[in-house]
Scaffold this motif. Structure first.
Motif, PDB file in Angstrom:
ATOM      1  N   ARG A 112       0.834  -1.206   0.000  1.00  0.00           N
ATOM      2  CA  ARG A 112       0.000   0.000   0.000  1.00  0.00           C
ATOM      3  C   ARG A 112       0.867   1.253   0.000  1.00  0.00           C
ATOM      4  O   ARG A 112       0.607   2.209  -0.741  1.00  0.00           O
ATOM      5  CB  ARG A 112      -0.924  -0.027   1.210  1.00  0.00           C
ATOM      6  CG  ARG A 112      -1.706   1.254   1.441  1.00  0.00           C
ATOM      7  CD  ARG A 112      -2.382   1.171   2.809  1.00  0.00           C
ATOM      8  NE  ARG A 112      -2.929   2.448   3.230  1.00  0.00           N
ATOM      9  CZ  ARG A 112      -4.148   2.880   2.956  1.00  0.00           C
ATOM     10  NH1 ARG A 112      -4.962   2.127   2.242  1.00  0.00           N
ATOM     11  NH2 ARG A 112      -4.576   4.038   3.400  1.00  0.00           N
ATOM     12  N   TYR A 115       0.879   4.051  -2.829  1.00  0.00           N
ATOM     13  CA  TYR A 115       0.148   5.281  -2.531  1.00  0.00           C
ATOM     14  C   TYR A 115       0.890   6.278  -1.648  1.00  0.00           C
ATOM     15  O   TYR A 115       1.204   7.376  -2.089  1.00  0.00           O
ATOM     16  CB  TYR A 115      -1.198   4.937  -1.879  1.00  0.00           C
ATOM     17  CG  TYR A 115      -2.039   3.964  -2.649  1.00  0.00           C
ATOM     18  CD1 TYR A 115      -2.459   4.251  -3.954  1.00  0.00           C
ATOM     19  CD2 TYR A 115      -2.437   2.742  -2.093  1.00  0.00           C
ATOM     20  CE1 TYR A 115      -3.239   3.364  -4.670  1.00  0.00           C
ATOM     21  CE2 TYR A 115      -3.223   1.845  -2.803  1.00  0.00           C
ATOM     22  CZ  TYR A 115      -3.620   2.157  -4.092  1.00  0.00           C
ATOM     23  OH  TYR A 115      -4.389   1.264  -4.796  1.00  0.00           O
ATOM     24  N   THR A 151      -8.192  10.460  -2.986  1.00  0.00           N
ATOM     25  CA  THR A 151      -7.256  10.681  -4.082  1.00  0.00           C
ATOM     26  C   THR A 151      -5.989  11.340  -3.535  1.00  0.00           C
ATOM     27  O   THR A 151      -6.067  12.241  -2.693  1.00  0.00           O
ATOM     28  CB  THR A 151      -7.884  11.585  -5.159  1.00  0.00           C
ATOM     29  OG1 THR A 151      -9.031  10.923  -5.690  1.00  0.00           O
ATOM     30  CG2 THR A 151      -6.898  11.850  -6.297  1.00  0.00           C
ATOM     31  N   PHE A 192      -5.731   6.842  -6.806  1.00  0.00           N
ATOM     32  CA  PHE A 192      -6.969   6.730  -6.039  1.00  0.00           C
ATOM     33  C   PHE A 192      -6.866   5.527  -5.109  1.00  0.00           C
ATOM     34  O   PHE A 192      -6.635   4.394  -5.554  1.00  0.00           O
ATOM     35  CB  PHE A 192      -8.172   6.574  -6.955  1.00  0.00           C
ATOM     36  CG  PHE A 192      -9.474   6.430  -6.217  1.00  0.00           C
ATOM     37  CD1 PHE A 192     -10.003   7.505  -5.497  1.00  0.00           C
ATOM     38  CD2 PHE A 192     -10.176   5.229  -6.227  1.00  0.00           C
ATOM     39  CE1 PHE A 192     -11.198   7.378  -4.796  1.00  0.00           C
ATOM     40  CE2 PHE A 192     -11.381   5.097  -5.539  1.00  0.00           C
ATOM     41  CZ  PHE A 192     -11.890   6.183  -4.820  1.00  0.00           C
ATOM     42  N   VAL A 193      -7.005   5.782  -3.791  1.00  0.00           N
ATOM     43  CA  VAL A 193      -6.954   4.718  -2.789  1.00  0.00           C
ATOM     44  C   VAL A 193      -8.386   4.258  -2.550  1.00  0.00           C
ATOM     45  O   VAL A 193      -9.154   4.904  -1.822  1.00  0.00           O
ATOM     46  CB  VAL A 193      -6.310   5.212  -1.476  1.00  0.00           C
ATOM     47  CG1 VAL A 193      -6.069   4.027  -0.532  1.00  0.00           C
ATOM     48  CG2 VAL A 193      -5.018   5.953  -1.744  1.00  0.00           C
ATOM     49  N   LYS A 194      -8.730   3.141  -3.162  1.00  0.00           N
ATOM     50  CA  LYS A 194     -10.124   2.693  -3.162  1.00  0.00           C
ATOM     51  C   LYS A 194     -10.649   2.427  -1.764  1.00  0.00           C
ATOM     52  O   LYS A 194     -11.772   2.846  -1.422  1.00  0.00           O
ATOM     53  CB  LYS A 194     -10.256   1.432  -4.023  1.00  0.00           C
ATOM     54  CG  LYS A 194     -11.687   0.950  -4.204  1.00  0.00           C
ATOM     55  CD  LYS A 194     -11.741  -0.251  -5.153  1.00  0.00           C
ATOM     56  CE  LYS A 194     -13.174  -0.727  -5.346  1.00  0.00           C
ATOM     57  NZ  LYS A 194     -13.237  -1.899  -6.275  1.00  0.00           N
ATOM     58  N   GLU A 195      -9.854   1.752  -0.931  1.00  0.00           N
ATOM     59  CA  GLU A 195     -10.343   1.370   0.395  1.00  0.00           C
ATOM     60  C   GLU A 195     -10.597   2.578   1.297  1.00  0.00           C
ATOM     61  O   GLU A 195     -11.380   2.506   2.245  1.00  0.00           O
ATOM     62  CB  GLU A 195      -9.380   0.390   1.084  1.00  0.00           C
ATOM     63  CG  GLU A 195      -7.935   0.864   1.162  1.00  0.00           C
ATOM     64  CD  GLU A 195      -7.091   0.372  -0.001  1.00  0.00           C
ATOM     65  OE1 GLU A 195      -5.946  -0.051   0.253  1.00  0.00           O
ATOM     66  OE2 GLU A 195      -7.567   0.417  -1.151  1.00  0.00           O
ATOM     67  N   ASP A 196      -9.930   3.701   1.011  1.00  0.00           N
ATOM     68  CA  ASP A 196     -10.123   4.915   1.806  1.00  0.00           C
ATOM     69  C   ASP A 196     -10.964   5.954   1.072  1.00  0.00           C
ATOM     70  O   ASP A 196     -11.261   7.022   1.629  1.00  0.00           O
ATOM     71  CB  ASP A 196      -8.772   5.532   2.174  1.00  0.00           C
ATOM     72  CG  ASP A 196      -7.974   4.650   3.101  1.00  0.00           C
ATOM     73  OD1 ASP A 196      -8.578   3.823   3.794  1.00  0.00           O
ATOM     74  OD2 ASP A 196      -6.734   4.781   3.128  1.00  0.00           O
ATOM     75  N   ASN A 197     -11.297   5.655  -0.173  1.00  0.00           N
ATOM     76  CA  ASN A 197     -12.058   6.584  -1.005  1.00  0.00           C
ATOM     77  C   ASN A 197     -11.392   7.967  -1.033  1.00  0.00           C
ATOM     78  O   ASN A 197     -12.038   9.000  -0.812  1.00  0.00           O
ATOM     79  CB  ASN A 197     -13.506   6.698  -0.508  1.00  0.00           C
ATOM     80  CG  ASN A 197     -14.396   7.441  -1.509  1.00  0.00           C
ATOM     81  OD1 ASN A 197     -14.191   7.364  -2.724  1.00  0.00           O
ATOM     82  ND2 ASN A 197     -15.392   8.161  -0.993  1.00  0.00           N
TER      83      ASN A 197
END
Length: 333
Positions: free
Chosen positions: A250, A254, A325, A318-323
């Motif tokens: 991760r 990110y 950018t 875009f960090v999907k699990e945290d919604n």
């Protein structure tokens, strides 16, 4: 200049009681070491030192252990006084548990933990051997951090920042920092688990464990160091950083190597720029040639901090699990 002359000059210029106790000594055991190491202090590269705790015990001299607030006049190989220093943090660890930031603080060689261990293993073997004591990686070491208070003919900024690992020496400042961040509704970037740990002893122990070089990376693959940022003039904690030298997947994708925050009441004073610069210098001791840092697109202050440290925009992710950018930047060391 003798140590007495320098001490008199220092006390006069800094309004210090001349009867304040101090010690006069030099780093290292040879003339070459004394000159080389004192020069590193003057350059700002060396702000840490280590001694054998077990030797103090053997000599029944625990009262002589370094303490926070102690003054010293540093000498070169000719017994000339070169500067005045003051101790701002002291802790005791097993040799094998000494963290990489302390090795970096000692300023020697490539400033890596490996170099520090190689040099100091021999040093402590010799020290303990003189008292017929055996050295091992469980032998206790006194780790000391200090700041330069006075160099003849040179001005030292009052707003200088000091860097230290979390210890209970800073418990009150950590608690105050945490409360101010909560009151302001600030995100605890670079603070590790400070937000969820109101027990400061628990937080300090957790940080110490995370930085322990004998600990394997956790189940996520992370390994790193929390650094407290202390303003020298009043010893107030003005910032906090997480500096990662082993990244999770991760982090690689990110967030990167460094996270940091500045105390709400101390923002817009240029501290973040200095903090990130120190984190980058520390990471260079691990051999990194490039470092990644991220920020929210709307965080203009953080973007300016990264760009001021030669950050190069890489991509928006875009960090999907945290919604959320993030803008990702690369900094070449």
């Amino acid at each position: 200049m003798t140590h007495k002359e320098l001490w008199t000059e220092f006390c006069s210029k800094k309004n210090i009681d001349i009867n304040t106790p101090y010690e006069a000594w030099g780093f290292g055991s040879t003339e070459e070491d004394m000159d080389k190491l004192s020069e590193l202090v003057l350059e700002g590269k060396k702000f840490g030192t280590a001694s054998s705790y077990d030797e103090y015990v053997m000599e029944d001299a625990l009262d002589a252990l370094p303490k926070i607030g102690d003054y010293s006049v540093i000498l070169n190989s000719q017994d000339e006084a070169v500067c005045v220093i003051r101790t701002y943090d002291v802790y005791v660890r097993a040799f094998g548990d000494v963290p990489p930031f302390h090795a970096y603080a000692e300023g020697e060689g490539d400033r890596s933990l490996q170099y520090w261990r190689e040099v100091h293993e021999t040093f402590f073997m010799d020290c303990l051997g003189e008292n017929k004591m055996q050295f091992s990686w469980e032998s206790r070491v006194v780790c000391e951090k200090f700041c330069v208070e006075y160099i003849p003919g040179k001005e030292i900024a009052d707003e200088e920042l000091l860097f230290a690992e979390p210890t209970m020496n800073f418990a009150k400042e950590i608690a105050a920092y945490r409360q101010e961040m909560l009151d302001a509704g600030s995100s605890f970037d670079g603070c590790f688990s400070m937000k969820r740990m109101p027990d400061i002893q628990e937080y300090v122990d957790y940080c110490i464990g995370w930085a322990n070089p004998r600990r394997k990376a956790d189940e996520h693959g992370a390994w790193g160091n929390v650094l407290l940022v202390i303003r020298k003039s009043d010893m107030k904690m003005v910032g906090c950083m997480q500096v990662h030298n082993v990244l999770t997947e991760r982090m690689k994708k990110y967030t990167g190597h460094v996270g940091y925050s500045v105390r709400p009441s101390e923002r817009r004073k240029g501290y973040a720029k200095k903090m990130l610069a120190k984190a980058l210098d520390f990471l260079s001791s691990f051999g990194f040639e490039e470092v990644y840092v991220s920020c929210l697109p709307e965080n203009e202050a953080s973007r300016k901090t990264i760009l001021a440290n030669n950050g190069e925009f890489v991509e928006t992710v875009f960090v999907k699990e945290d919604n959320v950018t993030l803008e990702k930047y690369r900094i070449r060391l």
